[in-house]
Motif scaffolding. Structure first.
Motif, PDB file in Angstrom:
ATOM      1  N   HIS A  80      39.379 -24.800  -1.001  1.00 35.33           N
ATOM      2  CA  HIS A  80      38.565 -23.875  -1.784  1.00 35.33           C
ATOM      3  C   HIS A  80      39.404 -22.894  -2.605  1.00 35.33           C
ATOM      4  N   SER A  81      40.719 -23.022  -2.576  1.00 38.49           N
ATOM      5  CA  SER A  81      41.563 -22.067  -3.286  1.00 38.49           C
ATOM      6  C   SER A  81      41.336 -22.105  -4.790  1.00 38.49           C
ATOM      7  N   ILE A  82      41.032 -23.277  -5.336  1.00 38.82           N
ATOM      8  CA  ILE A  82      40.810 -23.378  -6.781  1.00 38.82           C
ATOM      9  C   ILE A  82      39.514 -22.679  -7.179  1.00 38.82           C
ATOM     10  N   PHE A  83      38.505 -22.719  -6.300  1.00 38.89           N
ATOM     11  CA  PHE A  83      37.237 -22.030  -6.592  1.00 38.89           C
ATOM     12  C   PHE A  83      37.417 -20.516  -6.528  1.00 38.89           C
ATOM     13  N   GLU A  84      38.191 -20.068  -5.549  1.00 39.86           N
ATOM     14  CA  GLU A  84      38.426 -18.628  -5.436  1.00 39.86           C
ATOM     15  C   GLU A  84      39.229 -18.118  -6.631  1.00 39.86           C
ATOM     16  N   SER A 116      22.169  -2.057   4.898  1.00 39.41           N
ATOM     17  CA  SER A 116      21.509  -3.189   5.550  1.00 39.41           C
ATOM     18  C   SER A 116      22.248  -3.684   6.784  1.00 39.41           C
ATOM     19  N   GLY A 117      23.363  -3.065   7.122  1.00 40.96           N
ATOM     20  CA  GLY A 117      24.123  -3.505   8.289  1.00 40.96           C
ATOM     21  C   GLY A 117      24.777  -4.867   8.096  1.00 40.96           C
ATOM     22  N   ILE A 118      25.178  -5.181   6.860  1.00 42.27           N
ATOM     23  CA  ILE A 118      25.767  -6.481   6.536  1.00 42.27           C
ATOM     24  C   ILE A 118      27.285  -6.359   6.503  1.00 42.27           C
ATOM     25  N   GLU A 119      27.965  -7.385   7.020  1.00 42.29           N
ATOM     26  CA  GLU A 119      29.419  -7.373   7.080  1.00 42.29           C
ATOM     27  C   GLU A 119      30.047  -7.666   5.710  1.00 42.29           C
ATOM     28  N   LYS A 120      29.550  -8.681   5.023  1.00 39.89           N
ATOM     29  CA  LYS A 120      30.140  -9.130   3.771  1.00 39.89           C
ATOM     30  C   LYS A 120      29.069  -9.814   2.935  1.00 39.89           C
ATOM     31  N   ALA A 121      29.142  -9.644   1.607  1.00 42.56           N
ATOM     32  CA  ALA A 121      28.154 -10.256   0.723  1.00 42.56           C
ATOM     33  C   ALA A 121      28.840 -10.783  -0.537  1.00 42.56           C
ATOM     34  N   PHE A 122      28.401 -11.964  -0.968  1.00 46.25           N
ATOM     35  CA  PHE A 122      28.895 -12.582  -2.196  1.00 46.25           C
ATOM     36  C   PHE A 122      27.712 -12.878  -3.112  1.00 46.25           C
ATOM     37  N   VAL A 176      38.332 -10.014   0.843  1.00 43.25           N
ATOM     38  CA  VAL A 176      37.776 -11.363   0.942  1.00 43.25           C
ATOM     39  C   VAL A 176      38.635 -12.194   1.888  1.00 43.25           C
ATOM     40  N   ASP A 177      38.007 -12.691   2.942  1.00 44.58           N
ATOM     41  CA  ASP A 177      38.690 -13.571   3.878  1.00 44.58           C
ATOM     42  C   ASP A 177      38.425 -15.016   3.465  1.00 44.58           C
ATOM     43  N   MET A 178      39.488 -15.823   3.389  1.00 43.41           N
ATOM     44  CA  MET A 178      39.347 -17.192   2.895  1.00 43.41           C
ATOM     45  C   MET A 178      38.387 -18.002   3.756  1.00 43.41           C
ATOM     46  N   GLN A 179      38.435 -17.815   5.055  1.00 44.90           N
ATOM     47  CA  GLN A 179      37.546 -18.572   5.937  1.00 44.90           C
ATOM     48  C   GLN A 179      36.081 -18.197   5.701  1.00 44.90           C
ATOM     49  N   THR A 180      35.831 -16.917   5.465  1.00 48.85           N
ATOM     50  CA  THR A 180      34.474 -16.465   5.160  1.00 48.85           C
ATOM     51  C   THR A 180      33.975 -17.090   3.871  1.00 48.85           C
ATOM     52  N   TYR A 181      34.837 -17.099   2.863  1.00 50.85           N
ATOM     53  CA  TYR A 181      34.463 -17.693   1.575  1.00 50.85           C
ATOM     54  C   TYR A 181      34.180 -19.183   1.716  1.00 50.85           C
ATOM     55  N   GLU A 182      34.980 -19.891   2.501  1.00 50.62           N
ATOM     56  CA  GLU A 182      34.778 -21.331   2.708  1.00 50.62           C
ATOM     57  C   GLU A 182      33.447 -21.607   3.400  1.00 50.62           C
ATOM     58  N   LEU A 183      33.080 -20.761   4.368  1.00 49.62           N
ATOM     59  CA  LEU A 183      31.796 -20.935   5.042  1.00 49.62           C
ATOM     60  C   LEU A 183      30.632 -20.744   4.064  1.00 49.62           C
ATOM     61  N   CYS A 184      30.768 -19.772   3.170  1.00 50.80           N
ATOM     62  CA  CYS A 184      29.730 -19.551   2.162  1.00 50.80           C
ATOM     63  C   CYS A 184      29.600 -20.762   1.239  1.00 50.80           C
ATOM     64  N   CYS A 185      30.739 -21.323   0.826  1.00 50.16           N
ATOM     65  CA  CYS A 185      30.716 -22.506  -0.030  1.00 50.16           C
ATOM     66  C   CYS A 185      30.054 -23.686   0.681  1.00 50.16           C
ATOM     67  N   ASP A 186      30.373 -23.858   1.962  1.00 47.01           N
ATOM     68  CA  ASP A 186      29.768 -24.944   2.734  1.00 47.01           C
ATOM     69  C   ASP A 186      28.260 -24.761   2.850  1.00 47.01           C
ATOM     70  N   VAL A 201      24.786 -14.504  -0.768  1.00 51.12           N
ATOM     71  CA  VAL A 201      25.122 -15.030   0.551  1.00 51.12           C
ATOM     72  C   VAL A 201      25.733 -13.906   1.368  1.00 51.12           C
ATOM     73  N   CYS A 202      25.165 -13.645   2.542  1.00 53.39           N
ATOM     74  CA  CYS A 202      25.575 -12.509   3.376  1.00 53.39           C
ATOM     75  C   CYS A 202      26.067 -12.971   4.742  1.00 53.39           C
ATOM     76  N   PHE A 203      27.014 -12.214   5.291  1.00 54.38           N
ATOM     77  CA  PHE A 203      27.445 -12.360   6.677  1.00 54.38           C
ATOM     78  C   PHE A 203      26.848 -11.209   7.468  1.00 54.38           C
ATOM     79  N   VAL A 204      26.043 -11.539   8.481  1.00 55.58           N
ATOM     80  CA  VAL A 204      25.347 -10.504   9.241  1.00 55.58           C
ATOM     81  C   VAL A 204      25.535 -10.765  10.736  1.00 55.58           C
ATOM     82  N   ARG A 205      25.770  -9.710  11.480  1.00 53.04           N
ATOM     83  CA  ARG A 205      25.797  -9.816  12.943  1.00 53.04           C
ATOM     84  C   ARG A 205      24.385 -10.042  13.464  1.00 53.04           C
TER      85      ARG A 205
END
Length: 397
Positions: free
Chosen positions: A220-224, A251-257, A274-284, A336-340
């Motif tokens: 996913h490095s080329i997309f980032e 909203s108590g959200i960890e990260k949003a794209f 931006v954490d690469m693993q987080t971004y990859e999960l969003c892409c998936d 796309v959000c990361f939420v606990r």
């Protein structure tokens, strides 16, 4: 991992208005676009490099580098969803290829793919007309090859382009790093960075800023990297980032794209790193939503289906107490959000804040559209006179 895909039944009173939310893709659409495709019948055969209004509507990105550095592969993987393995069979580009990225995407710009063997600094080639309306210049360097010649070409290209247009963003993709070890990647990036900047310093051009990215089409490095390039061409970026910061903090959200779902380019994110693993999960997650939408999504008159249907929602619960939450903003734009899990229990609050967030985005682009429409009118008046706004004649293909 469990997942739930569906659409909420609650309808907002102003949904019809919000569905008309304008974005970058709307700036150049339609027959009156200042950069209409020559094949569409508008201004057929005319390639207007020097029109300042055209770059206001559609930023231009130049893709340059030596032969076989991977320029065409990057374009095919990012914007045509080509499998990386299929790019092995691509033929070498032998002419300048222009592509409008706007037909099925939120982001809207032109990509010009330049063959590595063409010397566009030849006296018979008017390179000033190319650089005059350019928003970003991406120079691709093959990290697995001897890059001394590439660095020399990079220096020549950057110095000439800067003299013509000081507003160009210079981006260097250190490409094909998938074949290098982690230590070798860092060493190669440091060496290229040092040599390129030393060459500029020796020429007295320290004020030119080069941005470097390690890229590969096999991850996913080329997309980032492309996301970072495109973000620099979005004038509303600071406002979008501020809106995202307000949204996640309330909203108590960890990260949003904010994603363009077709290209998987994120046009904005909040101020947290931006954490690469987080971004990859969003892409998936976007891939999952698109795959399902292509089967069950709303059917268009053209026979194709929208990548994100009206009021589309997707929820994926991970096994580490984290929830991935996707909400449709426009037909080609999604949040796309990361939420606990404990924060996601207040889903009603998140949805209300999202409603306010979407209305705010609508207002941001509505103001921008008024400016763009005014510029389009000016551009059409200039075209009727047969010259560009600065008086230079058009270049015939």
């Amino acid at each position: 991992m469990s997942q739930v895909l569906g659409k909420p039944q609650l309808e907002d009173e102003d949904d019809d208005e919000e569905d008309e939310l304008v974005g970058l893709a709307d700036y150049g659409d339609g027959p009156d676009s200042s950069d209409a495709d020559p094949d569409s019948g508008a201004e057929e055969g005319v390639l207007d490099f020097s029109d300042p209004f055209s770059t206001e509507v559609k930023p231009r990105i130049l893709l340059m580098g030596l032969r076989r550095s991977g320029k065409s592969s990057i374009q095919k993987v990012v914007f045509h969803k080509m499998s990386p393995n299929e790019t092995l069979f691509l033929e070498s580009t032998n002419k300048i290829c222009r592509e409008d990225v706007s037909n099925s995407s939120f982001v809207n710009f032109q990509i010009w793919d330049f063959p590595g063997q063409i010397d566009f600094f030849d006296p018979t080639f008017d390179y000033e007309m190319i650089f005059r309306g350019t928003g970003a210049l991406i120079f691709v360097i093959d990290s697995q090859d001897d890059y001394m010649e590439a660095l020399a070409r990079l220096h020549l290209t950057v110095t000439r382009a800067y003299k013509v247009n000081t507003d160009i963003n210079f981006e260097v993709f250190i490409h094909k790093v998938d074949g290098l070890s982690d230590d070798h990647k860092i060493e190669t990036q440091r060496d290229i960075h040092q040599r390129a900047n030393d060459d500029l310093a020796d020429a007295g051009l320290e004020k030119i800023h080069l941005s470097f990215y390690l890229t590969s089409i096999y991850d996913h490095s080329i997309f980032e990297a492309f996301s970072k390039v495109v973000q620099k061409l979005i004038p509303q970026l600071p406002t979008l980032e501020n809106l995202l910061n307000i949204f996640i903090s309330n909203s108590g959200i960890e990260k949003a794209f904010l994603f363009d779902v077709v290209s998987k380019i994120y046009i904005a994110t909040d101020s947290t790193p931006v954490d690469m693993q987080t971004y990859e999960l969003c892409c998936d997650m976007i891939d999952v939503v698109i795959d399902i939408s292509c089967i069950y999504g709303p059917l268009l008159d053209t026979g194709s289906r929208l990548p994100v249907g009206k009021k589309s929602t997707a929820i994926i619960k991970l096994n580490n107490t984290t929830v991935l939450y996707l909400k449709e903003v426009t037909k080609f734009l999604a949040l796309v959000c990361f939420v606990r899990e404990e924060s996601f229990e207040r889903k009603g609050l998140i949805d209300y804040n999202f409603h306010c967030f979407r209305k705010a985005i609508h207002e941001v682009f509505e103001v921008r559209m008024k400016v763009v429409k005014s510029r389009k009118v000016q551009n059409q008046l200039q075209k009727k006179k047969g010259t560009t706004p600065n008086g230079t004649p058009r270049v015939l293909l």
